[in-house]
Write a protein that holds these residues in place. Structure first.
Motif, PDB file in Angstrom:
ATOM      1  N   GLU A  45      14.495 -13.886  -1.130  1.00 53.45           N
ATOM      2  CA  GLU A  45      13.424 -14.389  -0.353  1.00 53.45           C
ATOM      3  C   GLU A  45      13.346 -14.167   0.962  1.00 53.45           C
ATOM      4  N   LEU A  46      12.069 -13.636   1.537  1.00 54.01           N
ATOM      5  CA  LEU A  46      11.982 -13.370   2.657  1.00 54.01           C
ATOM      6  C   LEU A  46      12.236 -14.105   3.949  1.00 54.01           C
ATOM      7  N   VAL A  47      13.100 -13.783   4.988  1.00 56.70           N
ATOM      8  CA  VAL A  47      13.228 -14.655   5.847  1.00 56.70           C
ATOM      9  C   VAL A  47      12.482 -14.359   7.246  1.00 56.70           C
ATOM     10  N   ALA A  48      12.372 -13.207   7.636  1.00 60.85           N
ATOM     11  CA  ALA A  48      11.791 -12.627   8.781  1.00 60.85           C
ATOM     12  C   ALA A  48      11.286 -11.196   8.680  1.00 60.85           C
ATOM     13  N   THR A  49      10.139 -10.878   9.404  1.00 55.11           N
ATOM     14  CA  THR A  49       9.852  -9.603   9.161  1.00 55.11           C
ATOM     15  C   THR A  49       9.302  -9.168  10.853  1.00 55.11           C
ATOM     16  N   ILE A  50       9.412  -7.905  11.175  1.00 56.77           N
ATOM     17  CA  ILE A  50       8.867  -7.717  12.431  1.00 56.77           C
ATOM     18  C   ILE A  50       8.230  -6.203  12.279  1.00 56.77           C
ATOM     19  N   THR A  51       6.967  -5.896  12.803  1.00 58.51           N
ATOM     20  CA  THR A  51       6.348  -4.822  12.651  1.00 58.51           C
ATOM     21  C   THR A  51       6.546  -3.615  14.059  1.00 58.51           C
ATOM     22  N   ASN A  57       7.032 -12.504  11.651  1.00 59.07           N
ATOM     23  CA  ASN A  57       6.517 -13.351  10.700  1.00 59.07           C
ATOM     24  C   ASN A  57       7.899 -14.093   9.913  1.00 59.07           C
ATOM     25  N   TYR A  58       7.618 -15.381   9.721  1.00 64.09           N
ATOM     26  CA  TYR A  58       8.930 -16.036   9.494  1.00 64.09           C
ATOM     27  C   TYR A  58       8.594 -17.022   8.193  1.00 64.09           C
ATOM     28  N   ALA A  59       9.791 -17.040   7.517  1.00 67.70           N
ATOM     29  CA  ALA A  59       9.666 -18.154   6.184  1.00 67.70           C
ATOM     30  C   ALA A  59       9.438 -19.667   7.005  1.00 67.70           C
ATOM     31  N   ASP A  60       8.802 -20.541   6.344  1.00 65.95           N
ATOM     32  CA  ASP A  60       8.537 -21.800   7.050  1.00 65.95           C
ATOM     33  C   ASP A  60       9.700 -22.474   7.203  1.00 65.95           C
ATOM     34  N   SER A  61      10.939 -22.131   6.303  1.00 64.73           N
ATOM     35  CA  SER A  61      12.151 -22.740   6.275  1.00 64.73           C
ATOM     36  C   SER A  61      12.940 -22.455   7.598  1.00 64.73           C
ATOM     37  N   PHE A  66      15.269 -19.318  13.659  1.00 65.41           N
ATOM     38  CA  PHE A  66      15.627 -17.760  13.483  1.00 65.41           C
ATOM     39  C   PHE A  66      14.676 -17.036  14.594  1.00 65.41           C
ATOM     40  N   THR A  67      15.210 -15.886  15.106  1.00 66.29           N
ATOM     41  CA  THR A  67      14.292 -14.985  15.851  1.00 66.29           C
ATOM     42  C   THR A  67      14.786 -13.547  15.426  1.00 66.29           C
ATOM     43  N   ILE A  68      13.776 -12.609  15.021  1.00 62.72           N
ATOM     44  CA  ILE A  68      13.802 -11.194  14.708  1.00 62.72           C
ATOM     45  C   ILE A  68      13.422 -10.601  16.009  1.00 62.72           C
ATOM     46  N   SER A  69      14.174  -9.340  16.138  1.00 59.29           N
ATOM     47  CA  SER A  69      13.736  -8.622  17.599  1.00 59.29           C
ATOM     48  C   SER A  69      14.137  -7.074  16.765  1.00 59.29           C
ATOM     49  N   ARG A  70      13.590  -6.067  17.690  1.00 61.10           N
ATOM     50  CA  ARG A  70      13.917  -4.951  17.296  1.00 61.10           C
ATOM     51  C   ARG A  70      14.529  -4.473  18.887  1.00 61.10           C
TER      52      ARG A  70
END
Length: 115
Positions: A45-51, A57-61, A66-70
């Motif tokens: 399942e998807l957890v998080a994405t970053i363009t 974008n994050y899963a509701d759960s 959680f924080t995604i970063s580049r």
């Protein structure tokens, strides 16, 4: 192209972990990078994405935890995971899509949340 995921481990409920996805090429080449997870007996399942423009974008759960970063200096895409719960236990994978719509996957890193 290779993606290398790291940072998994065993943590108690409520704890934190930081996952890192290192790429063998500049992450500027990727339109989107994401973290996914697969628990035993469940689908990935998807957890998080970053363009590339920084849209996340994050899963509701995991929203709010959680924080995604580049990190362009380190050439990584990181996932900061706070307030971890037992249900976050899974193998976490990083994946990326480049500008020619080719997808790449890294090997997984195990995250176990248990007391």
């Amino acid at each position: 192209v290779q993606l290398q995921a790291s940072g998994g481990g065993l943590v108690q409920p409520g704890g934190s972990l930081r996952l890192s996805c290192a790429a063998s090429i500049s992450i500027f080449n990727f339109d989107i990078v994401g973290w996914y997870r697969q628990a035993p007996g469940k689908q990935r399942e998807l957890v998080a994405t970053i363009t590339g423009s920084g849209i996340t974008n994050y899963a509701d759960s995991v929203k709010g935890r959680f924080t995604i970063s580049r990190d362009y200096a380190e050439n990584t895409v990181d996932l900061q995971m706070n307030s971890l719960k037992p249900e976050d236990t899974a193998v976490y994978y990083c994946g990326a899509r480049d500008t020619s719509w080719t997808y790449y996957w890294g090997q997984g890193t195990q995250v176990t949340v248990s007391s």
